[in-house]
Design a protein around this motif. Structure first.
Motif, PDB file in Angstrom:
ATOM      1  N   ALA A  62      -5.408 -46.233  -3.918  1.00  0.00           N
ATOM      2  CA  ALA A  62      -6.723 -45.939  -4.500  1.00  0.00           C
ATOM      3  C   ALA A  62      -7.666 -45.362  -3.446  1.00  0.00           C
ATOM      4  O   ALA A  62      -8.683 -44.764  -3.783  1.00  0.00           O
ATOM      5  N   SER A  63      -7.312 -45.555  -2.169  1.00  0.00           N
ATOM      6  CA  SER A  63      -8.147 -45.085  -1.068  1.00  0.00           C
ATOM      7  C   SER A  63      -7.541 -43.843  -0.435  1.00  0.00           C
ATOM      8  O   SER A  63      -6.316 -43.698  -0.331  1.00  0.00           O
ATOM      9  N   LYS A  64      -8.423 -42.945   0.037  1.00  0.00           N
ATOM     10  CA  LYS A  64      -7.956 -41.747   0.721  1.00  0.00           C
ATOM     11  C   LYS A  64      -7.420 -42.057   2.114  1.00  0.00           C
ATOM     12  O   LYS A  64      -6.800 -41.202   2.759  1.00  0.00           O
ATOM     13  N   GLN A  65      -7.644 -43.284   2.588  1.00  0.00           N
ATOM     14  CA  GLN A  65      -7.137 -43.686   3.898  1.00  0.00           C
ATOM     15  C   GLN A  65      -5.647 -44.005   3.870  1.00  0.00           C
ATOM     16  O   GLN A  65      -5.022 -44.215   4.902  1.00  0.00           O
ATOM     17  N   ARG A  66      -5.076 -44.092   2.682  1.00  0.00           N
ATOM     18  CA  ARG A  66      -3.646 -44.315   2.515  1.00  0.00           C
ATOM     19  C   ARG A  66      -3.032 -43.093   1.826  1.00  0.00           C
ATOM     20  O   ARG A  66      -3.693 -42.401   1.050  1.00  0.00           O
ATOM     21  N   SER A  67      -1.761 -42.856   2.094  1.00  0.00           N
ATOM     22  CA  SER A  67      -1.084 -41.712   1.490  1.00  0.00           C
ATOM     23  C   SER A  67       0.308 -42.114   1.043  1.00  0.00           C
ATOM     24  O   SER A  67       0.827 -43.178   1.416  1.00  0.00           O
ATOM     25  N   GLU A  68       0.933 -41.277   0.229  1.00  0.00           N
ATOM     26  CA  GLU A  68       2.277 -41.552  -0.287  1.00  0.00           C
ATOM     27  C   GLU A  68       3.257 -41.738   0.868  1.00  0.00           C
ATOM     28  O   GLU A  68       3.236 -40.996   1.861  1.00  0.00           O
ATOM     29  N   GLY A  69       4.126 -42.737   0.760  1.00  0.00           N
ATOM     30  CA  GLY A  69       5.112 -42.997   1.788  1.00  0.00           C
ATOM     31  C   GLY A  69       4.680 -44.052   2.787  1.00  0.00           C
ATOM     32  O   GLY A  69       5.521 -44.568   3.537  1.00  0.00           O
ATOM     33  N   GLU A  70       3.380 -44.401   2.843  1.00  0.00           N
ATOM     34  CA  GLU A  70       2.910 -45.451   3.751  1.00  0.00           C
ATOM     35  C   GLU A  70       3.212 -46.827   3.170  1.00  0.00           C
ATOM     36  O   GLU A  70       3.428 -46.994   1.971  1.00  0.00           O
ATOM     37  N   LYS A  71       3.171 -47.833   4.038  1.00  0.00           N
ATOM     38  CA  LYS A  71       3.369 -49.209   3.605  1.00  0.00           C
ATOM     39  C   LYS A  71       2.180 -49.686   2.784  1.00  0.00           C
ATOM     40  O   LYS A  71       1.034 -49.356   3.092  1.00  0.00           O
ATOM     41  N   VAL A  72       2.457 -50.476   1.758  1.00  0.00           N
ATOM     42  CA  VAL A  72       1.400 -51.151   1.006  1.00  0.00           C
ATOM     43  C   VAL A  72       1.040 -52.422   1.768  1.00  0.00           C
ATOM     44  O   VAL A  72       1.906 -53.244   2.073  1.00  0.00           O
ATOM     45  N   ARG A  73      -0.259 -52.578   2.113  1.00  0.00           N
ATOM     46  CA  ARG A  73      -0.687 -53.695   2.944  1.00  0.00           C
ATOM     47  C   ARG A  73      -1.518 -54.691   2.129  1.00  0.00           C
ATOM     48  O   ARG A  73      -2.150 -54.318   1.134  1.00  0.00           O
ATOM     49  N   VAL A  74      -1.534 -55.942   2.601  1.00  0.00           N
ATOM     50  CA  VAL A  74      -2.345 -56.973   1.961  1.00  0.00           C
ATOM     51  C   VAL A  74      -3.808 -56.558   1.977  1.00  0.00           C
ATOM     52  O   VAL A  74      -4.328 -56.130   3.006  1.00  0.00           O
ATOM     53  N   GLY A  75      -4.479 -56.685   0.834  1.00  0.00           N
ATOM     54  CA  GLY A  75      -5.887 -56.308   0.729  1.00  0.00           C
ATOM     55  C   GLY A  75      -6.113 -54.899   0.252  1.00  0.00           C
ATOM     56  O   GLY A  75      -7.253 -54.511  -0.045  1.00  0.00           O
ATOM     57  N   ASP A  76      -5.055 -54.075   0.172  1.00  0.00           N
ATOM     58  CA  ASP A  76      -5.200 -52.694  -0.306  1.00  0.00           C
ATOM     59  C   ASP A  76      -5.589 -52.670  -1.777  1.00  0.00           C
ATOM     60  O   ASP A  76      -5.190 -53.539  -2.564  1.00  0.00           O
ATOM     61  N   ASP A  77      -6.362 -51.639  -2.147  1.00  0.00           N
ATOM     62  CA  ASP A  77      -6.600 -51.326  -3.545  1.00  0.00           C
ATOM     63  C   ASP A  77      -5.595 -50.265  -3.953  1.00  0.00           C
ATOM     64  O   ASP A  77      -5.394 -49.265  -3.227  1.00  0.00           O
ATOM     65  N   LEU A  78      -4.970 -50.448  -5.100  1.00  0.00           N
ATOM     66  CA  LEU A  78      -3.952 -49.485  -5.526  1.00  0.00           C
ATOM     67  C   LEU A  78      -4.063 -49.196  -7.016  1.00  0.00           C
ATOM     68  O   LEU A  78      -4.787 -49.879  -7.757  1.00  0.00           O
ATOM     69  N   ILE A  79      -3.341 -48.167  -7.430  1.00  0.00           N
ATOM     70  CA  ILE A  79      -3.313 -47.727  -8.825  1.00  0.00           C
ATOM     71  C   ILE A  79      -1.881 -47.831  -9.315  1.00  0.00           C
ATOM     72  O   ILE A  79      -0.940 -47.440  -8.603  1.00  0.00           O
ATOM     73  N   LEU A  80      -1.687 -48.368 -10.516  1.00  0.00           N
ATOM     74  CA  LEU A  80      -0.355 -48.506 -11.106  1.00  0.00           C
ATOM     75  C   LEU A  80      -0.221 -47.544 -12.287  1.00  0.00           C
ATOM     76  O   LEU A  80      -1.070 -47.526 -13.186  1.00  0.00           O
ATOM     77  N   VAL A  81       0.836 -46.746 -12.267  1.00  0.00           N
ATOM     78  CA  VAL A  81       1.049 -45.738 -13.303  1.00  0.00           C
ATOM     79  C   VAL A  81       2.365 -46.023 -14.016  1.00  0.00           C
ATOM     80  O   VAL A  81       3.399 -46.250 -13.369  1.00  0.00           O
ATOM     81  N   SER A  82       2.325 -46.005 -15.342  1.00  0.00           N
ATOM     82  CA  SER A  82       3.534 -46.240 -16.136  1.00  0.00           C
ATOM     83  C   SER A  82       4.479 -45.053 -16.008  1.00  0.00           C
ATOM     84  O   SER A  82       4.076 -43.893 -16.216  1.00  0.00           O
ATOM     85  N   VAL A  83       5.736 -45.328 -15.684  1.00  0.00           N
ATOM     86  CA  VAL A  83       6.737 -44.271 -15.589  1.00  0.00           C
ATOM     87  C   VAL A  83       7.005 -43.652 -16.959  1.00  0.00           C
ATOM     88  O   VAL A  83       7.195 -42.441 -17.092  1.00  0.00           O
TER      89      VAL A  83
END
Length: 549
Positions: A62-83
């Motif tokens: 959800a943040s521009k500070q993270r990008s595809e392929g990076e590790k998901v870290r505790v405390g991150d905000d994320l978006i979930l998309v249905s396949v």
């Protein structure tokens, strides 16, 4: 996900994942239905299998500070998309409820750690937050909640099932329970927390009133006056595997008052036993030398049944209170504003399936395990008062039916009440079937009269359910069988005259004649006198191994 071979790999942005509900082991899925206000959104629910794309969700930052392929870290905000639908997992308010669906509107989800996976596999005997457990004193005395503490007056027995919940500033859910870390103790079947009132008495506190000051406790190794000095770094980790089931003795201290969980011994009289010594849990400034407690893990079946009881108790109590209010003010709008009859029907259907008898085709060992689990469920439902709540619900429905309150209702609502009544009798039969203790609840004059007073006056569906209940009682409770009187047998015979040779009525008549392989002569004579008066009988006899005099 379970069975996908992913194991415990590091989660990366862009990965597709399965989300499995811990208690039910069902998978979060994007359904094909649409029931909300947003007609472009799909419903989200749980399903038992993970086949197809409906259960798969991709993880995006959800943040521009993270990008595809990076590790998901505790405390991150994320978006979930249905396949399956390429829609976002969204939380939205509709009316008074928060719902979750899959829509084109984005919701940010926060990642919080939970103590599962490798930590639980490695330290199987350690106590984790959120686990269902019991407190034992002296190896054989279990800390229980007395019936007087229960919100429902129908609870029969002390209830011992608890769950320890970590609290405080910890970021971990389900981490290790450690010394001096604040925790709360929640009673599973009522959903209330063990707490302290203004008089320093132990009570159960509703979750809305469960403040940290009143419900937080420490676990201590020994009694001393030292106060816990915990730093943030101590509370933001999973903890250490220090406290073990059946091996570690803990002393419980109330965090705010500093009082120790102890006991007071007193003498009481019990019917059929005489004088016995019982111990009451109290809070005390000094306590006793043997105040130490040990943890005992509850069985998975027991913890699941405890959660089912909690839901049923809440729903049944709300339903009964609404029926009682309807009898007083006759406000149907208020009743339907409080109770959802469809929810009640679905709950009863689930419960009837929950108490279904094992199938005959099962292997012997599996069948015996199912019977054992079923017996435990029946015992817990009786001990926690659900059996009595079922009887009370039937009584209240009969009352409003006799007073004509249902006549002016819409046909759908009236049919729902008929379905609910029939299901309540089926549930009652399922809870007592094959269980002598539960059937013995009907081995008193008032209960038997209650049952027979309704047999003749009920609709066919309800009468069928009551015949199932009566048959179970007569088969599994010799005490009830010996209490049958002439007027009871007349009621059964009148059902034959009304409905013809109903197999269930004939089964009840058969069960009246023989108990545990011994003839009940008084019932046999009464049946012959009232069913076949003055007629010649052709009797079919058979040899048995033992003849009772």
């Amino acid at each position: 996900g379970k069975g996908t071979g992913s194991g415990h790999r590091t989660l990366l942005y862009g990965n597709a994942i399965l989300l499995r509900h811990q208690n039910s082991n069902m998978y979060l899925a994007c359904l094909s239905t649409t029931s909300g206000n947003d007609k472009l959104a799909f419903d989200v629910g749980l399903q038992e299998h993970s086949q197809g794309e409906a259960c798969w969700w991709t993880v995006h930052p959800a943040s521009k500070q993270r990008s595809e392929g990076e590790k998901v870290r505790v405390g991150d905000d994320l978006i979930l998309v249905s396949v399956a639908t390429e829609r976002y997992l969204q939380s939205v308010r509709e009316g008074d409820q928060m719902i979750v669906n899959a829509s084109f509107h984005v919701t940010h989800w926060s990642v919080q750690p939970f103590g599962t996976g490798l930590s639980r596999l490695k330290f199987v005997g350690c106590v984790f937050g959120g686990e269902v457990l019991r407190f034992f004193h002296g190896g054989d005395e279990c800390l229980t909640i007395p019936p007087t503490w229960s919100e429902s007056a129908e609870q029969n027995q002390p209830s011992p099932i608890f769950v320890a919940v970590g609290v405080g500033r910890t970021k971990w859910a389900g981490g290790f329970i450690n010394w001096m870390h604040p925790l709360r103790i929640r009673h599973i079947t009522s959903g209330r927390y063990l707490g302290v009132n203004e008089n320093n008495d132990l009570i159960l506190v509703h979750r809305n009133d469960a403040t940290l000051a009143s419900t937080a406790f420490y676990l201590r190794e020994e009694k001393d006056d030292q106060r816990a000095q915990l730093e943030d770094k101590d509370l933001e980790v999973i903890g250490s595997p220090l406290i073990k089931y059946g091996d570690t003795t803990v002393i419980v201290q109330h965090m705010e008052t500093g009082l120790w969980l102890s006991y007071r011994a007193y003498e009481t009289k019990k019917k059929g036993v005489g004088k016995v010594e019982e111990k009451q849990a109290i809070l005390h400034e000094e306590g006793k030398m043997d105040d130490g407690l040990e943890f005992s893990r509850s069985q998975e079946e027991e913890s699941r049944t405890g959660r089912v009881i909690r839901k049923c108790s809440s729903l049944f109590t709300k339903f009964i209170k609404a029926l009682e209010i309807l009898q007083v003010n006759r406000s149907r709008d208020m009743f339907f504003g409080t109770v959802d009859l469809n929810e009640m029907i679905m709950c009863l259907e689930d419960l009837i399936n929950y108490f279904a008898q094992p199938e005959d085709e099962m292997e012997h060992e599996e069948r015996q395990n199912r019977f054992r689990a079923l017996r435990n469920r029946q015992d817990l439902f009786q001990e926690e008062g659900i059996l009595n709540l079922t009887l009370e619900a039937i009584d209240n429905i009969n009352t409003i039916t006799e007073r004509g309150y249902l006549v002016t209702l819409a046909s759908d609502a009236s049919q729902n009440f008929e379905v609910i009544t029939g299901y309540l009798y089926q549930l009652l039969a399922a809870i007592i079937k094959g269980n002598h203790t539960n059937c013995a609840q009907f081995a008193n004059v008032n209960r038997l009269n209650w049952l027979f007073s309704r047999l003749g006056s009920q609709a066919s569906g309800e009468g069928s359910g009551m015949l199932d209940v009566l048959h179970c009682v007569l088969i599994d409770s010799p005490e009830a069988l010996n209490m049958m009187r002439e007027e009871h047998i007349k009621v059964i015979i009148s059902l034959l005259e009304k409905h013809g040779r109903d197999p269930k009525v004939l089964d009840v008549l058969c069960s009246l004649c023989v108990g545990n392989g011994v003839a009940v002569r008084s019932s046999q004579n009464n049946i012959c006198d009232y069913l076949l008066p003055g007629k010649n009988l052709l009797l079919h006899t058979g040899l048995v191994d033992h003849v009772g005099r």
